[in-house]
Design a protein around this motif. Sequence first.
Motif, mmCIF file in Angstrom:
data_model
loop_
_atom_site.group_PDB
_atom_site.id
_atom_site.type_symbol
_atom_site.label_atom_id
_atom_site.label_comp_id
_atom_site.label_asym_id
_atom_site.label_seq_id
_atom_site.Cartn_x
_atom_site.Cartn_y
_atom_site.Cartn_z
ATOM 1 N N LYS A 22 -48.930 46.011 -5.984
ATOM 2 C CA LYS A 22 -48.409 44.826 -6.677
ATOM 3 C C LYS A 22 -47.634 45.171 -7.936
ATOM 4 O O LYS A 22 -46.918 44.346 -8.474
ATOM 5 N N ARG A 23 -47.779 46.400 -8.414
ATOM 6 C CA ARG A 23 -47.033 46.803 -9.607
ATOM 7 C C ARG A 23 -45.752 47.541 -9.237
ATOM 8 O O ARG A 23 -45.067 48.051 -10.102
ATOM 9 N N ASN A 24 -45.424 47.578 -7.959
ATOM 10 C CA ASN A 24 -44.226 48.246 -7.490
ATOM 11 C C ASN A 24 -43.024 47.322 -7.726
ATOM 12 O O ASN A 24 -42.889 46.299 -7.045
ATOM 13 N N PRO A 25 -42.149 47.667 -8.676
ATOM 14 C CA PRO A 25 -41.025 46.785 -9.001
ATOM 15 C C PRO A 25 -40.102 46.511 -7.811
ATOM 16 O O PRO A 25 -39.586 45.404 -7.682
ATOM 17 N N GLN A 26 -39.903 47.499 -6.945
ATOM 18 C CA GLN A 26 -39.029 47.282 -5.795
ATOM 19 C C GLN A 26 -39.615 46.232 -4.858
ATOM 20 O O GLN A 26 -38.903 45.347 -4.385
ATOM 21 N N ALA A 27 -40.917 46.299 -4.613
ATOM 22 C CA ALA A 27 -41.568 45.299 -3.761
ATOM 23 C C ALA A 27 -41.521 43.923 -4.423
ATOM 24 O O ALA A 27 -41.292 42.914 -3.746
ATOM 25 N N GLN A 28 -41.715 43.873 -5.732
ATOM 26 C CA GLN A 28 -41.642 42.597 -6.447
ATOM 27 C C GLN A 28 -40.234 42.015 -6.372
ATOM 28 O O GLN A 28 -40.060 40.804 -6.192
ATOM 29 N N TYR A 29 -39.220 42.873 -6.494
ATOM 30 C CA TYR A 29 -37.832 42.416 -6.413
ATOM 31 C C TYR A 29 -37.541 41.865 -5.017
ATOM 32 O O TYR A 29 -36.902 40.813 -4.876
ATOM 33 N N GLN A 30 -38.022 42.542 -3.994
ATOM 34 C CA GLN A 30 -37.841 42.064 -2.624
ATOM 35 C C GLN A 30 -38.561 40.735 -2.410
ATOM 36 O O GLN A 30 -38.023 39.826 -1.780
ATOM 37 N N ARG A 31 -39.791 40.634 -2.946
ATOM 38 C CA ARG A 31 -40.517 39.360 -2.846
ATOM 39 C C ARG A 31 -39.721 38.244 -3.522
ATOM 40 O O ARG A 31 -39.610 37.150 -2.985
ATOM 41 N N ALA A 32 -39.167 38.532 -4.689
ATOM 42 C CA ALA A 32 -38.385 37.522 -5.419
ATOM 43 C C ALA A 32 -37.203 37.052 -4.575
ATOM 44 O O ALA A 32 -36.943 35.846 -4.491
ATOM 45 N N ASN A 33 -36.504 37.972 -3.946
ATOM 46 C CA ASN A 33 -35.356 37.593 -3.120
ATOM 47 C C ASN A 33 -35.770 36.729 -1.940
ATOM 48 O O ASN A 33 -35.071 35.775 -1.590
ATOM 49 N N ILE A 34 -36.904 37.037 -1.333
ATOM 50 C CA ILE A 34 -37.396 36.215 -0.230
ATOM 51 C C ILE A 34 -37.774 34.828 -0.743
ATOM 52 O O ILE A 34 -37.422 33.812 -0.136
ATOM 53 N N LEU A 35 -38.455 34.780 -1.880
ATOM 54 C CA LEU A 35 -38.844 33.495 -2.460
ATOM 55 C C LEU A 35 -37.613 32.657 -2.817
ATOM 56 O O LEU A 35 -37.600 31.438 -2.620
ATOM 57 N N ILE A 36 -36.569 33.300 -3.304
ATOM 58 C CA ILE A 36 -35.326 32.585 -3.614
ATOM 59 C C ILE A 36 -34.763 31.981 -2.343
ATOM 60 O O ILE A 36 -34.360 30.814 -2.323
ATOM 61 N N SER A 37 -34.747 32.752 -1.265
ATOM 62 C CA SER A 37 -34.189 32.241 -0.007
ATOM 63 C C SER A 37 -35.020 31.082 0.543
ATOM 64 O O SER A 37 -34.511 30.256 1.294
ATOM 65 N N MET A 38 -36.298 31.028 0.143
ATOM 66 C CA MET A 38 -37.178 29.935 0.570
ATOM 67 C C MET A 38 -37.146 28.782 -0.432
ATOM 68 O O MET A 38 -37.871 27.812 -0.284
ATOM 69 N N ASP A 39 -36.328 28.915 -1.477
ATOM 70 C CA ASP A 39 -36.192 27.925 -2.543
ATOM 71 C C ASP A 39 -37.490 27.739 -3.334
ATOM 72 O O ASP A 39 -37.751 26.661 -3.859
ATOM 73 N N LYS A 40 -38.282 28.791 -3.429
ATOM 74 C CA LYS A 40 -39.492 28.787 -4.255
ATOM 75 C C LYS A 40 -39.132 29.462 -5.574
ATOM 76 O O LYS A 40 -39.498 30.603 -5.849
ATOM 77 N N LEU A 41 -38.395 28.721 -6.385
ATOM 78 C CA LEU A 41 -37.757 29.299 -7.561
ATOM 79 C C LEU A 41 -38.739 29.698 -8.656
ATOM 80 O O LEU A 41 -38.554 30.736 -9.294
ATOM 81 N N LYS A 42 -39.770 28.890 -8.894
ATOM 82 C CA LYS A 42 -40.738 29.238 -9.941
ATOM 83 C C LYS A 42 -41.461 30.532 -9.596
ATOM 84 O O LYS A 42 -41.645 31.397 -10.453
ATOM 85 N N GLU A 43 -41.863 30.664 -8.330
ATOM 86 C CA GLU A 43 -42.538 31.892 -7.904
ATOM 87 C C GLU A 43 -41.582 33.080 -7.987
ATOM 88 O O GLU A 43 -41.977 34.169 -8.411
ATOM 89 N N ALA A 44 -40.335 32.864 -7.591
ATOM 90 C CA ALA A 44 -39.340 33.935 -7.647
ATOM 91 C C ALA A 44 -39.121 34.388 -9.088
ATOM 92 O O ALA A 44 -39.055 35.592 -9.361
ATOM 93 N N LEU A 45 -39.045 33.431 -9.997
ATOM 94 C CA LEU A 45 -38.850 33.771 -11.408
ATOM 95 C C LEU A 45 -40.026 34.581 -11.937
ATOM 96 O O LEU A 45 -39.829 35.555 -12.667
ATOM 97 N N ARG A 46 -41.250 34.217 -11.543
ATOM 98 C CA ARG A 46 -42.422 34.993 -11.980
ATOM 99 C C ARG A 46 -42.330 36.436 -11.489
ATOM 100 O O ARG A 46 -42.626 37.372 -12.234
ATOM 101 N N GLU A 47 -41.911 36.623 -10.245
ATOM 102 C CA GLU A 47 -41.757 37.984 -9.709
ATOM 103 C C GLU A 47 -40.672 38.739 -10.481
ATOM 104 O O GLU A 47 -40.852 39.899 -10.833
ATOM 105 N N LEU A 48 -39.551 38.079 -10.731
ATOM 106 C CA LEU A 48 -38.464 38.730 -11.459
ATOM 107 C C LEU A 48 -38.860 39.076 -12.889
ATOM 108 O O LEU A 48 -38.434 40.102 -13.417
#
Length: 117
Positions: A24-50
């Motif tokens: 969970k502390r892997n920045p690359q995995a967090q960045y990928q999660r953020a991009n997926i969340l953005i595509s799902m329009d889960k913006l608050k969660e994406a912002l937390r990941e970013l």
Amino acid sequence: NLGQAQHANGKHEIALDTLKLVDKRNPQAQYQRANILISMDKLKEALRELEKVRDAAPREASVHFAMGRVLKRMKRTEDAMRAFLTALDLDPKENTLIKSAIDRLDEPDVNEDVSAF
């Protein structure tokens, strides 16, 4: 990576679950999660990941740029402007892309639902 492949095949929730298995502390995995969340329009969660990625890699312009895009979609234009300006400071080579995003700050993104206007 498996999570990106799942996302590309439209299996967004499965991709998120796969990426949760990565450190969970892997920045690359967090960045990928953020991009997926953005595509799902889960913006608050994406912002937390970013924000986590930014904290781990504060000099990564692409993270600040992605945050700016999310903040813009959340109608937080002042915060988006700050994120874009930080990205510009960190990577002046990308000035055309970043300046274009700044110039269109008051316009809806292609991904936004323009029917609301």
